[in-house]
Scaffold this motif. Structure first.
Motif, mmCIF file in Angstrom:
data_model
loop_
_atom_site.group_PDB
_atom_site.id
_atom_site.type_symbol
_atom_site.label_atom_id
_atom_site.label_comp_id
_atom_site.label_asym_id
_atom_site.label_seq_id
_atom_site.Cartn_x
_atom_site.Cartn_y
_atom_site.Cartn_z
ATOM 1 N N GLN A 40 1.006 -1.223 0.012
ATOM 2 C CA GLN A 40 -0.108 -0.071 -0.027
ATOM 3 C C GLN A 40 0.945 1.259 0.019
ATOM 4 O O GLN A 40 0.622 2.188 -0.261
ATOM 5 C CB GLN A 40 -1.078 -0.003 1.330
ATOM 6 N N ASP B 231 1.418 2.957 -3.199
ATOM 7 C CA ASP B 231 0.297 3.874 -3.759
ATOM 8 C C ASP B 231 0.424 5.170 -3.550
ATOM 9 O O ASP B 231 0.484 6.044 -4.164
ATOM 10 C CB ASP B 231 -0.851 3.393 -3.345
ATOM 11 N N HIS B 232 1.697 5.509 -2.684
ATOM 12 C CA HIS B 232 1.836 6.881 -2.196
ATOM 13 C C HIS B 232 3.102 7.429 -2.602
ATOM 14 O O HIS B 232 3.381 8.532 -2.429
ATOM 15 C CB HIS B 232 1.768 6.827 -0.763
ATOM 16 N N ASP C 209 6.308 8.733 -8.924
ATOM 17 C CA ASP C 209 7.313 7.571 -9.862
ATOM 18 C C ASP C 209 8.829 7.687 -9.945
ATOM 19 O O ASP C 209 9.494 6.743 -10.079
ATOM 20 C CB ASP C 209 7.103 8.210 -11.537
#
Length: 124
Positions: free
Chosen positions: A87, A90-91, A94
């Motif tokens: 998870q 997701d934060h 790139d």
């Protein structure tokens, strides 16, 4: 927190990380030292919110690594590190994901080099 307190906290954490890295195997120590050095340089002029997150994450890293490097823990397990929470990806930006991938490549390349060296020694 005043600027002087912040600088003192950053320096203490920086030194702690390098002290904890002394317990790592040589190849991991070099990689860890270089990575920490680059990250601290990269975040030298970040905003206060990023600095808070940065210091918290590196403090957690130092604590977790110190726990793993205790002689009793090393006797139980011969591995260092832990898996990242999916998870968390997701934060990440790139750039952070690319950096994480590069770090993974460097770590697995060194592991495979060690395996090849070990197999070569065993054959002799």
């Amino acid at each position: 927190m005043s600027a002087a307190e912040h600088i003192t906290r950053v320096r203490r954490l920086y030194k702690l990380i390098f002290r904890v890295h002394r317990a790592l195997p040589a190849e991991l120590r070099v990689m860890g030292d270089n990575y920490a050095r680059e990250e601290f340089k990269r975040h030298k002029k970040c905003n206060p919110e990023e600095a808070r997150i940065f210091l918290n994450e590196w403090t957690d890293y130092a604590i977790n690594l110190a726990k793993q490097m205790k002689p009793l823990q090393q006797a139980k397990r011969k591995e260092v590190g832990k898996y990242i929470d999916p998870q968390l990806l997701d934060h990440m930006t790139d750039d952070q994901i690319v950096q994480l991938y590069e770090l993974h490549k460097a770590a697995t390349l060194e592991d495979s080099d060690d395996t090849i060296k070990d197999q070569t020694i065993e054959k002799k």
